[in-house]
Design a protein around this motif. Structure first.
Motif, short mmCIF file in Angstrom:
data_model
loop_
_atom_site.label_atom_id
_atom_site.label_comp_id
_atom_site.label_asym_id
_atom_site.label_seq_id
_atom_site.Cartn_x
_atom_site.Cartn_y
_atom_site.Cartn_z
N ASN A 43 -4.75 -1.38 -2.58
CA ASN A 43 -4.55 -0.47 -1.44
C ASN A 43 -4.39 -1.21 -0.12
O ASN A 43 -3.68 -0.75 0.76
CB ASN A 43 -5.71 0.53 -1.34
CG ASN A 43 -5.56 1.67 -2.30
OD1 ASN A 43 -4.46 2.15 -2.57
ND2 ASN A 43 -6.68 2.12 -2.86
N GLU A 103 -3.26 -4.35 0.10
CA GLU A 103 -2.25 -5.39 -0.11
C GLU A 103 -2.82 -6.78 0.12
O GLU A 103 -2.34 -7.56 0.94
CB GLU A 103 -1.02 -5.13 0.76
CG GLU A 103 -0.34 -3.83 0.39
CD GLU A 103 0.98 -3.60 1.11
OE1 GLU A 103 1.21 -4.20 2.18
OE2 GLU A 103 1.78 -2.82 0.58
N GLY A 144 3.84 -4.94 0.86
CA GLY A 144 4.85 -3.90 1.06
C GLY A 144 4.90 -2.86 -0.04
O GLY A 144 5.45 -1.78 0.14
N GLN A 182 3.15 0.70 0.77
CA GLN A 182 3.55 1.47 1.93
C GLN A 182 3.67 2.95 1.55
O GLN A 182 4.34 3.29 0.59
CB GLN A 182 4.87 0.96 2.47
CG GLN A 182 5.27 1.59 3.77
CD GLN A 182 6.53 0.94 4.34
OE1 GLN A 182 7.24 0.21 3.66
NE2 GLN A 182 6.80 1.22 5.58
N ASN A 183 2.95 3.81 2.26
CA ASN A 183 2.94 5.26 2.00
C ASN A 183 2.40 5.60 0.62
O ASN A 183 2.72 6.65 0.06
CB ASN A 183 4.33 5.87 2.18
CG ASN A 183 4.85 5.68 3.58
OD1 ASN A 183 4.11 5.84 4.55
ND2 ASN A 183 6.11 5.30 3.68
N THR A 184 1.59 4.71 0.05
CA THR A 184 1.06 4.90 -1.30
C THR A 184 -0.42 4.56 -1.30
O THR A 184 -0.86 3.65 -0.60
CB THR A 184 1.80 3.99 -2.30
OG1 THR A 184 3.19 4.34 -2.30
CG2 THR A 184 1.27 4.14 -3.71
N LYS A 185 -1.17 5.28 -2.12
CA LYS A 185 -2.58 4.98 -2.33
C LYS A 185 -2.84 5.05 -3.82
O LYS A 185 -2.33 5.93 -4.50
CB LYS A 185 -3.47 5.97 -1.59
CG LYS A 185 -4.94 5.66 -1.79
CD LYS A 185 -5.84 6.61 -1.05
CE LYS A 185 -7.28 6.22 -1.35
NZ LYS A 185 -8.23 7.05 -0.72
N THR A 233 2.13 8.84 -4.21
CA THR A 233 3.32 8.35 -3.51
C THR A 233 3.98 9.51 -2.78
O THR A 233 3.68 10.68 -3.06
CB THR A 233 4.33 7.73 -4.49
OG1 THR A 233 4.94 8.78 -5.25
CG2 THR A 233 3.66 6.74 -5.44
#
Length: 137
Positions: A30, A32, A71, A74-77, A103
């Protein structure tokens, strides 16, 4: 609910330590943090990604992870839930995990199997296979 193959107090302590490793996998993905993720593996670990890429050894896992993780979230958990632990020996466990990626396009569910070995006082990922779930029933 987590199921275990044994019920003694030592196994409960080890179960908590294993759950902490899984939580560190979740945290490192989460946030990165490829180095933190790679540090969870034995030097001779085997990892098969959700798309079937086979990686042999921590160095190969590190190379791959450093290429894809920055990367990727991005916009994801992602969340990981330990569903079942089978203690093969007191220092070796097969850990079945439910993995859910949230997502922008919806959920992507996976079902990794982490075989972990205890090295000293630390549980490490040893042989892992990730699998995408196409029908989560």
């Amino acid at each position: 609910m987590v199921l275990m193959s044994t019920t003694d107090a030592d196994s409960r302590t080890e179960l908590e330590a294993i759950k902490q490793v899984v939580a560190r996998v979740e945290h490192s993905q989460n946030n990165e943090l490829p180095a933190d993720f790679v540090a969870l593996f034995r030097a001779d670990a085997v990892w098969t990604t959700g798309h079937g890429k086979r990686l042999f050894g921590r160095d190969a896992i590190a190379t791959f992870t450093h290429q894809v993780l920055p990367g990727a979230m991005q916009n994801t958990k992602v969340t990981f839930e330990v569903e079942h632990v089978l203690f093969i020996r007191p220092d070796v466990a097969a850990v079945k995990v439910r993995q859910v990626y949230e997502t922008p396009d919806g959920q992507d569910v996976g079902t990794p199997l982490f075989v972990m070995a205890k090295e000293g006082d630390q549980w490490l990922l040893t042989a892992c296979q990730n699998t995408t779930v196409f029908n989560d029933e």
